[in-house]
Design an enzyme around this catalytic site. Structure first.
Site, PDB file in Angstrom:
ATOM      1  N   HIS A   1       0.850  -1.198   0.000  1.00  0.00           N
ATOM      2  CA  HIS A   1       0.000   0.000   0.000  1.00  0.00           C
ATOM      3  C   HIS A   1       0.884   1.246   0.000  1.00  0.00           C
ATOM      4  CE1 HIS A   1      -2.960   3.013   1.163  1.00  0.00           C
ATOM      5  NE2 HIS A   1      -2.230   3.311   2.233  1.00  0.00           N
TER       6      HIS A   1
ATOM      7  N   ASP B   1       6.515  21.931 -26.306  1.00  0.00           N
ATOM      8  CA  ASP B   1       6.528  20.583 -25.732  1.00  0.00           C
ATOM      9  C   ASP B   1       7.612  20.531 -24.666  1.00  0.00           C
ATOM     10  OD1 ASP B   1       6.435  17.723 -25.302  1.00  0.00           O
ATOM     11  OD2 ASP B   1       5.499  17.569 -27.271  1.00  0.00           O
TER      12      ASP B   1
ATOM     13  N   TRP C   1       7.097  -0.164   3.906  1.00  0.00           N
ATOM     14  CA  TRP C   1       7.496   0.520   2.665  1.00  0.00           C
ATOM     15  C   TRP C   1       8.925   1.057   2.750  1.00  0.00           C
ATOM     16  CZ3 TRP C   1       8.702   5.596   1.042  1.00  0.00           C
ATOM     17  CH2 TRP C   1       8.705   6.558   2.050  1.00  0.00           C
TER      18      TRP C   1
ATOM     19  N   SER D   1      12.785   6.231 -13.955  1.00  0.00           N
ATOM     20  CA  SER D   1      11.692   6.989 -14.561  1.00  0.00           C
ATOM     21  C   SER D   1      11.587   8.385 -13.944  1.00  0.00           C
ATOM     22  CB  SER D   1      10.385   6.222 -14.373  1.00  0.00           C
ATOM     23  OG  SER D   1       9.285   7.072 -14.501  1.00  0.00           O
ATOM     24  N   SER D   2      11.642   8.443 -12.613  1.00  0.00           N
ATOM     25  CA  SER D   2      11.525   9.744 -11.946  1.00  0.00           C
ATOM     26  C   SER D   2      12.680  10.657 -12.305  1.00  0.00           C
ATOM     27  CB  SER D   2      11.534   9.575 -10.424  1.00  0.00           C
ATOM     28  OG  SER D   2      10.413   8.897 -10.013  1.00  0.00           O
TER      29      SER D   2
ATOM     30  N   HIS E   1      13.358  11.859   3.498  1.00  0.00           N
ATOM     31  CA  HIS E   1      12.755  13.124   3.884  1.00  0.00           C
ATOM     32  C   HIS E   1      12.594  14.091   2.729  1.00  0.00           C
ATOM     33  CE1 HIS E   1      10.516  15.130   6.835  1.00  0.00           C
ATOM     34  NE2 HIS E   1      10.978  16.248   6.335  1.00  0.00           N
TER      35      HIS E   1
ATOM     36  N   GLU F   1      12.063  13.145  -0.091  1.00  0.00           N
ATOM     37  CA  GLU F   1      10.964  12.501  -0.820  1.00  0.00           C
ATOM     38  C   GLU F   1       9.598  13.011  -0.352  1.00  0.00           C
ATOM     39  OE1 GLU F   1      10.508  10.576  -3.294  1.00  0.00           O
ATOM     40  OE2 GLU F   1       8.504   9.745  -2.970  1.00  0.00           O
TER      41      GLU F   1
ATOM     42  N   TYR G   1       8.917  15.886   0.682  1.00  0.00           N
ATOM     43  CA  TYR G   1       8.706  17.209   0.088  1.00  0.00           C
ATOM     44  C   TYR G   1       8.511  17.120  -1.409  1.00  0.00           C
ATOM     45  CZ  TYR G   1       9.713  18.820   4.696  1.00  0.00           C
ATOM     46  OH  TYR G   1       9.649  19.003   6.041  1.00  0.00           O
TER      47      TYR G   1
ATOM     48  N   SER H   1      -1.306  27.180  -5.008  1.00  0.00           N
ATOM     49  CA  SER H   1      -0.945  28.577  -5.255  1.00  0.00           C
ATOM     50  C   SER H   1      -1.462  29.070  -6.599  1.00  0.00           C
ATOM     51  CB  SER H   1       0.576  28.747  -5.217  1.00  0.00           C
ATOM     52  OG  SER H   1       1.077  28.283  -4.000  1.00  0.00           O
TER      53      SER H   1
ATOM     54  N   HIS I   1      15.213  12.608  12.121  1.00  0.00           N
ATOM     55  CA  HIS I   1      14.047  12.697  13.014  1.00  0.00           C
ATOM     56  C   HIS I   1      13.117  11.499  12.818  1.00  0.00           C
ATOM     57  CE1 HIS I   1      11.814  15.287   9.788  1.00  0.00           C
ATOM     58  NE2 HIS I   1      11.568  14.031   9.615  1.00  0.00           N
ATOM     59  N   HIS I   2      13.373  10.695  11.792  1.00  0.00           N
ATOM     60  CA  HIS I   2      12.626   9.438  11.641  1.00  0.00           C
ATOM     61  C   HIS I   2      13.239   8.337  12.496  1.00  0.00           C
ATOM     62  CE1 HIS I   2      10.314  10.860   8.111  1.00  0.00           C
ATOM     63  NE2 HIS I   2      11.385  11.580   7.880  1.00  0.00           N
TER      64      HIS I   2
ATOM     65  N   THR J   1       7.115  26.865   5.912  1.00  0.00           N
ATOM     66  CA  THR J   1       5.784  26.312   5.657  1.00  0.00           C
ATOM     67  C   THR J   1       4.719  27.270   6.179  1.00  0.00           C
ATOM     68  OG1 THR J   1       6.814  24.179   6.031  1.00  0.00           O
ATOM     69  CG2 THR J   1       4.438  24.187   5.801  1.00  0.00           C
TER      70      THR J   1
ATOM     71  N   LYS K   1       4.103  29.993   3.786  1.00  0.00           N
ATOM     72  CA  LYS K   1       3.222  29.600   2.685  1.00  0.00           C
ATOM     73  C   LYS K   1       1.756  29.656   3.111  1.00  0.00           C
ATOM     74  CE  LYS K   1       5.956  26.913  -0.354  1.00  0.00           C
ATOM     75  NZ  LYS K   1       5.248  27.505  -1.460  1.00  0.00           N
TER      76      LYS K   1
ATOM     77  N   ARG L   1       1.623   0.564  14.798  1.00  0.00           N
ATOM     78  CA  ARG L   1       1.239   0.412  13.395  1.00  0.00           C
ATOM     79  C   ARG L   1       1.721  -0.937  12.870  1.00  0.00           C
ATOM     80  NH1 ARG L   1       5.673   4.237  10.246  1.00  0.00           N
ATOM     81  NH2 ARG L   1       4.534   3.582   8.415  1.00  0.00           N
TER      82      ARG L   1
END
Lengths: 189, 526
Positions: free
Chosen positions: B77, B106, B142, B169-170, B253, B255, B257, B268, B302-303, B328, B331, B450
């Protein structure tokens, strides 16, 4: 159209730079490995495989700590591994030597590495090992048995509420073949 | 990978038809559409996994799936939603909208663009197909932490290859976006005149180029540890599983963002349109986005507060993380200031954008709570964290994607989205989302871990509530399909070029639906 070919050439130039950047970052990921090891070494975070330096040899006879010994085998490493004594009583600062016995039950030489852990965890940083079979890899010939000493001193700075320490070793097989062994679910190694 | 310049594109109308047209297309709009369809299919696939998880968690005990399959489902998932749904959806938006927004005909590398899309379906097949191999899919979570990920069966290898392919790909997609934005802007479209969506994507693309290769490196190390006798993470060979966590989160991390900055960009674009005011603090938005991106490289641990880090390390990563609240906050402040005294109307895109600000900010606040090391040690790996990242990923990224989809649907299909159905979709999603994820905060604070298929009885009521919400939320997403199919089939109100009363930007100067080729005559921006 010259403007278009100029843009195309410029695009190619930026493309090459970005590809170099991506490849460099792939390398950077691997660079983090020695970097991490160096940081752990310098800060002393991950020094379980190095002998401790003991400076204070004052024996604190006012306290007695029960040190228990435990032995484990990871996965299906075909070894027998046990401490020769289950527990000892020691004073902080007193040099103590105990021994573990390990034997290889397979008709082939196998290399293993023992990794120590402590209960309670806080005891780990006060458990000074001067000599330990866990500092090096152990290769046992077919059917070989070996008695291996551990010489240690408990740091007198051990927190007062710790009265019992368990030193537990787990032997891992060195081969990098665990994934296959796990997948087959079998006992071949 | 030849650059396609406008004069090479003229004869493309005579290309292959049918399926081959989609396989061989180099048109940014075709590729954008394929990305969007692909990501929606993956969204549904990931959603089915989520609902299976919620069905199991509806009541205590084991009813629906075995624990092994449950762990595979939570793992897949996560992987499917992150790499299959959210990221490709944003790339789809980038493909469709960036050339239109900056006045380019293009993307810079049209053929590479085709490749970056067509790498995704094989990766998806590898991921989903891994459920059906002996041992099943990877169940390591994951994040694919060793030692679990070193011990898993061949499903793990398939996941590793899928991550490799999706990473390539990315990276190709990101390179394309950077080059397009830097080199293909119409005359007069200076960097500081670019729509904010382009800015956020430019910064996201740089993040992708910087960190996707690091993830590729991390999973390559897993692969060699598994099969080629290395010991990067294998404790027995002198390796360290904690090292993997450092490398993974150095990718991980930035990622998160990568998954939220384009969402900021979409919001925006939408808020000024429906507040009928220019975006408040454009330049500060650009700087805030850049600071978030830079800070994202120094907060990864921090993870990992519970891995036994020295106090100095915990403090550094805690303060660095808290610092991210500043840009943040800038924003969120700017969005609200844009709305302030605006002539606001709440068409469907605006509802989603406003909903985004409300719910995303809640996720941001729980993020701050998680960032505080002593609290994090309590709530690490509990449902509190699950609630937090679903508030920012579902209510953040996904809500912004829906907002953008409703906003640009007229440009894609030529028909306005059905307001009634769209609003129904929004309200159902918002309400069911909160029913699903709000109780998870309480579950986490009460200590429910979890990734476990069973739980203690005291958690039963909140879990039942969350499961009811999850099924409501899942079914609500079919309403979106209804809106899109309706518009795509040419039903509903015809859209004008501008589509929305106060919409600004080059994309609204081309007809709706946008013709196959746009801006072959380069527009001039004053």
């Amino acid at each position: 159209m010259s403007v278009d070919s100029e843009i195309a050439a410029e695009n190619q130039r930026v493309l090459k730079r970005l590809i170099v950047g991506a490849v460099a970052m792939f390398g950077f990921g691997f660079l983090l490995v020695p970097f991490y090891e160096k940081i752990c070494e310098v800060t002393g975070i991950n020094n379980i495989l190095q002998p401790s330096k003991v400076t204070n040899t004052q024996v604190d006879t006012s306290r007695t700590i029960l040190v228990q010994f435990d032995a484990n085998i990871h996965h299906d490493l075909p070894w027998t591994f046990r401490p020769l004594q289950t527990a000892v009583r020691v004073h902080p600062g007193e040099l103590t030597t105990i021994a573990y016995e390990v034997s290889n039950n397979r008709p082939e030489a196998i290399t293993g590495q023992a990794v120590p852990s402590y209960g309670p965890q806080v005891a780990g940083q006060h458990f000074m090992k001067m000599d330990c079979f866990c500092f090096t890899q152990q290769t046992l010939a077919a059917g070989e048995s070996r008695t291996m000493p551990v010489a240690f001193v408990l740091d007198p700075a051990l927190p007062a509420d710790v009265t019992t320490i368990t030193l537990s070793y787990t032997f891992f097989e060195i081969a990098g073949r665990r994934a296959e062994a796990g997948r087959a679910g079998g006992h071949e190694s | 990978m030849a650059a396609v310049t406008p004069d090479q594109l003229h004869d493309h109308h005579h290309g292959p038809t049918g399926l081959m047209r989609w396989i061989t297309t180099t048109n940014h709009k075709d590729i954008g559409t394929m990305y969007l369809i692909f990501s929606f299919i993956m969204f549904l696939a990931g959603g089915v996994m989520a609902l299976t998880i919620r069905a199991e968690l509806f009541s205590p005990g084991l009813q629906v799936v075995e624990p092994e399959l449950f762990n595979q489902l939570t793992t897949l998932h996560g992987l499917v939603m992150v790499f299959g749904a959210i990221m490709p959806a944003f790339v789809g938006f980038a493909n469709w909208m960036i050339p239109l927004m900056i006045g380019a005909s293009d993307m810079a590398f049209a053929r590479m663009n085709n490749w970056s899309f067509w790498l995704l379906p094989p990766a998806a097949i590898l991921l989903i197909g891994s459920f059906f191999v002996p041992g099943g899919a990877t169940a390591a979570g994951w994040t694919l932490y060793p030692p679990l990920s070193i011990q898993m069966g061949m499903g793990m290898d398939m996941a590793i290859f899928a991550v490799h392919i999706m990473g390539i790909s990315s990276i190709m997609g990101a390179i394309n976006i950077v080059v397009t934005i830097l080199n293909m802007r119409a005359p007069g479209m200076t960097m500081m005149k670019m729509p904010l969506f382009c800015w956020t994507w430019l910064i996201t693309a740089y993040l992708l180029i910087a960190v996707m290769p690091v993830l590729a490196g991390a999973v390559t190390m897993l692969l060699t540890d598994r099969h080629f006798g290395t010991s990067f993470f294998n404790a027995a060979g002198g390796g360290d599983p904690v090292l993997y966590q450092h490398i993974f989160w150095f990718f991980g991390h930035p990622e998160v963002y990568i998954m939220i900055l384009p969402a900021f960009g979409i919001v925006s674009q939408i808020i000024p349109t429906f507040a009928r005011k220019p975006l408040f603090g454009y330049a500060s938005m650009v700087y805030a986005t850049s600071s978030i991106a830079i800070l994202s490289f120094v907060v990864w641990a921090h993870h990992m507060f519970t891995t036994g880090m020295p106090t100095a390390g915990q403090l550094f990563f805690m303060y660095a993380t808290l610092l991210i609240a500043v840009p943040t906050g800038v924003k969120v402040f700017n969005w609200i200031a844009t709305m302030w005294r605006g002539s606001m109307t709440f068409e469907t895109p605006m509802l989603w954008a406003t909903g985004f600000i409300f719910v995303f900010t809640m996720g941001g606040f729980t993020g701050l709570i998680c960032a505080i090391a002593p609290i994090d040690i309590q709530i690490h790996d509990t449902y509190y964290v699950v609630a937090h990242f679903h508030y920012v990923l579902v209510a953040g990224s996904l809500f912004a994607l829906f907002a953008g989809a409703y906003y640009w649907l007229p440009k894609w299909t030529g028909r306005m989205p059905d307001e009634k159905i769209g609003k129904l979709h929004f309200w159902c999603s918002l309400i069911f989302f909160n029913i699903t994820f709000f109780p998870m905060h309480f579950l986490g604070l009460a200590g429910m871990p979890r990734r476990v298929p069973d739980y203690a009885l005291q958690f039963a009521d909140f879990n039942m509530l969350a499961s009811i919400g999850a099924f409501g939320f899942g079914l609500s997403q079919l309403i979106f399909l209804w809106v899109v199919i309706k518009a795509a089939r040419g039903q509903g109100e015809k859209a004008t070029a501008r589509s929305w009363e106060a919409a600004e930007g080059l994309e609204w100067t081309v007809p709706s639906p946008a013709p196959h080729h746009t801006f072959e005559e380069v527009p001039v921006v004053k």
